[in-house]
Enzyme design. Structure first.
Site, PDB file in Angstrom:
ATOM      1  CE  LYS A  94      -3.999   2.017   2.423  1.00  0.00           C
ATOM      2  NZ  LYS A  94      -4.981   1.819   3.516  1.00  0.00           N
ATOM      3  CB  SER A 171      -8.273   3.662   2.533  1.00  0.00           C
ATOM      4  OG  SER A 171      -7.392   3.151   3.535  1.00  0.00           O
ATOM      5  CB  SER A 195      -8.747   0.686   5.534  1.00  0.00           C
ATOM      6  OG  SER A 195      -9.495   1.860   5.709  1.00  0.00           O
TER       7      SER A 195
END
Length: 491
Positions: A94, A171, A195
Site C-alpha cells: 500500500k 482505503s 480498511s
C-alpha cells in the site's frame, strides 16, 4: 531543515492569540529575542546528513494490464542471494508504507511534483525482503487512507474484481484488487476502521487486521495512531500467516511494539480443526443486513457440524464504539495532517523529509488536499476550540469500556464471529448511505485493538460476503486458525 520564520514581537502576539494566551509588547519583544537564540541552536541540525534513497527501478503501471486500477507504481525489489520462508513470494505494498527508492504518494497529489522517494524501507518491508519476498509495486489507495468515495481516489479509480462497476473496498483498495486477482501472493494494507477488512469482504479475499502493536508502524504514514493497524490481504489464509510470521514482533524503531511477542502463525493454520474452536456470536454484530447474516450463520452452522462449539454472547457498552472511534480518529488525523505527518508523543515521530515536503506543498496551495481531509483538519480544530480536546480524553475512556466489553464477550470463547461488513459492495454511482452503519462491525475492533480476520464465506446477489473472526488481543494465531478452519471446509 525547512526555512525558518524570523521571530518578531508582532508574530508572537498573533501566536499567543491563537493559543488563548496573553502577552504584552515587552514580553513579546523578550520572547522574540529568546526564540531567535533557540532557533540558532537548532541550526546545528542542518549538519545532520540524511540517507539518500537507493537506486531502485520503478515504472508506471500499464493501464491495459491494470484495468482494475490496483497499482500506482510498479517495481521489482528483492534482496540478492536471500532465501527464506517467503522465497519468491510476491508482495504489493500500500502506498502509505515506504519502499526505499520507490515513490510514495500516500494517494495524494501533494507528494508527486517532484515525487517523494523514501530513503529507507519501512520495517515491515525490510522484514519481508529479509524473508525472501519480492516487492512488485505500490498499490492504489484513497488519499492519506481517508476513503469511501470516488473523489478520494485521487489518481485512478480502483474497481471490484467481481464487478468492475462496484467499489472494491477502501482505503486499501489496490491491495484488495491485486490479492483478489492473484497478481500477488501477499499485499500490505492498513486498517483504521476496516480498511483491510472492507476490501477483503467486498473483493472476496482473506485479510487480517493484527493486534494493535504487534506489527511495526515504522515507515508507515498513519491516519490515526490509536486506531491504525498495518496488516495483510492475500489469496489465502495461509499466505496471511506467512506474512505475519515474517513481520510480527518488537521493533526498536516503534515503541508501541514493545512487549508484543510473535506466535507461530503458519504452524497455527496447518490442519486447522473446527472441533478445537468455541465460537461466540455477538448479538450486537447481527441484525443490520439479514441476507448477509443468513450467509454467515450458515457458515457458522457448517463449522458447528464439523465439531465447533457455538454460543450466543453479548458485548457490553458496544454502543460506545462510535463516539470513541469518531472522537479519537478525527482528532488524531486532523492534528497529524496539520503537523505534516509528524507523530507527536512518539519516539519515532516520522520522516523529516516527508514533513518538509508536505509543509512546502501545503504552503504552496496547489495541488490541494482533498475536501474530506480538509474537513478532518477543520473538525479537529473545531473540537479543540469547543472543549480543549476534553472529548478526545473522554473518547479514550469510552474506548476502555468497549475493550472491557469485547474482553468479556471473549472470556469463554476462542473467537467471536460476525459478518465483516453489513453491506454489499455498492456501485461507484452509489454513495454509502450509512457510513457509520457500514463500519459498525469493523470499527469497534480498531477501537479495542483486537485482531480480526475476514474470510469470504458465500455470496448474496453474486457479490462476496465476508465472515469475520475476532480473537483476544495477542491471539492473532487463533483468529487465523478460525479463518483457516472455515476455508478448509469451504474448499
Amino acid at each position: 531543515m525547512p526555512p525558518q520564520h524570523t521571530p518578531n514581537p508582532a508574530a508572537l502576539r498573533q501566536y499567543a492569540e491563537r493559543l488563548s494566551l496573553s502577552i504584552d509588547g515587552d514580553e513579546a519583544a523578550a520572547l522574540a529575542e529568546q526564540f531567535a537564540e533557540q532557533d540558532a541552536v537548532l541550526d546545528a541540525l542542518d549538519a545532520l546528513v540524511l540517507d539518500d534513497p537507493p537506486e531502485r527501478d520503478y515504472w508506471d503501471p500499464d493501464p491495459e494490464e491494470d484495468e482494475l486500477g490496483g497499482w500506482l507504481t510498479r517495481c521489482d525489489v528483492a534482496r540478492d542471494g536471500v532465501g527464506g520462508p517467503l522465497d519468491g513470494l510476491t508482495v504489493g505494498v500500500k502506498d502509505n508504507v515506504a519502499v526505499a527508492g520507490v515513490p510514495m504518494t500516500c494517494g495524494s497529489p501533494l507528494l508527486t511534483d517532484p515525487a517523494f522517494v523514501p530513503a529507507r524501507d519501512a520495517t515491515v518491508v525490510d522484514r519481508l525482503l529479509d524473508a525472501g519476498a519480492r516487492i512488485t509495486g505500490k498499490t492504489n489507495m484513497d488519499e492519506f487512507a481517508f476513503g469511501g468515495s470516488r473523489e478520494s481516489l485521487r489518481f485512478r479509480l480502483a474497481r471490484n474484481p467481481r464487478d468492475p462497476e462496484r467499489q472494491p473496498g477502501s482505503s486499501s483498495a489496490g491491495s484488495g484488487v491485486v490479492a483478489a486477482t492473484g497478481e500477488v501472493d501477499l499485499a500490505i494494507g492498513s486498517d483504521t476502521g476496516g480498511s483491510i477488512r472492507f476490501p477483503a469482504a467486498w473483493s472476496g479475499v482473506p485479510g487480517i487486521k493484527p493486534t494493535r502493536g504487534l506489527v511495526s508502524h515504522d515507515g508507515f504514514v498513519q491516519y490515526a495512531k490509536t486506531l491504525d493497524n498495518v496488516g495483510f490481504l492475500a489469496p489465502s489464509v495461509e499466505n496471511l500467516a506467512l506474512g505475519l510470521d515474517a513481520v510480527a514482533g518488537p521493533d526498536p524503531r516503534d515503541e508501541r511494539t514493545c512487549g508484543h511477542e510473535a506466535e507461530e502463525y503458519a504452524a497455527s493454520v496447518a490442519d486447522a480443526d473446527p472441533a478445537a474452536l468455541t465460537i461466540g456470536l455477538p448479538e450486537e454484530l447481527f441484525g443490520k443486513a439479514p441476507d448477509l447474516d443468513e450467509v454467515v450463520r450458515e457458515a457458522v452452522d457448517e463449522l458447528e457440524a464439523a465439531g465447533a462449539s457455538v454460543r450466543s454472547v453479548s458485548i457490553t457498552d458496544y454502543d460506545y464504539w462510535l463516539p470513541a472511534w469518531l472522537g479519537i480518529g478525527m482528532t488524531e488525523v486532523g492534528n497529524y495532517l496539520a503537523s505534516n505527518a509528524t507523530n507527536y508523543w512518539s519516539f519515532s515521530p516520522g520522516d523529516p523529509e516527508l514533513a518538509a515536503r508536505l509543509q512546502e506543498a501545503r504552503v504552496a496551495g496547489e495541488p490541494e488536499l482533498g475536501a474530506s481531509l480538509q474537513a478532518a483538519m477543520l473538525y479537529a480544530e473545531h473540537r479543540t476550540a469547543t472543549d480543549g480536546d476534553a472529548a478526545y480524553a473522554l473518547a479514550h475512556e469510552a474506548r476502555r469500556r468497549v475493550v472491557a466489553g469485547v474482553d468479556g464477550a471473549l472470556a469463554e470463547v476462542d473467537v467471536l464471529a460476525s459478518p465483516t461488513v453489513p453491506k454489499l459492495a455498492p456501485t461507484w454511482d452509489e454513495a454509502v448511505d450509512d457510513l457509520f452503519g457500514a463500519l459498525s462491525n469493523t470499527g469497534p475492533f480498531n477501537v479495542t485493538g483486537h485482531p480480526a480476520v475476514s474470510v469470504p464465506c458465500g455470496t448474496v446477489d453474486e457479490l462476496p460476503v465476508g465472515l469475520q473472526f475476532i480473537a483476544p488481543r495477542g491471539a492473532d494465531a487463533t483468529a487465523l486458525r478460525a479463518g483457516a478452519a472455515w476455508t478448509g471446509l469451504d474448499g
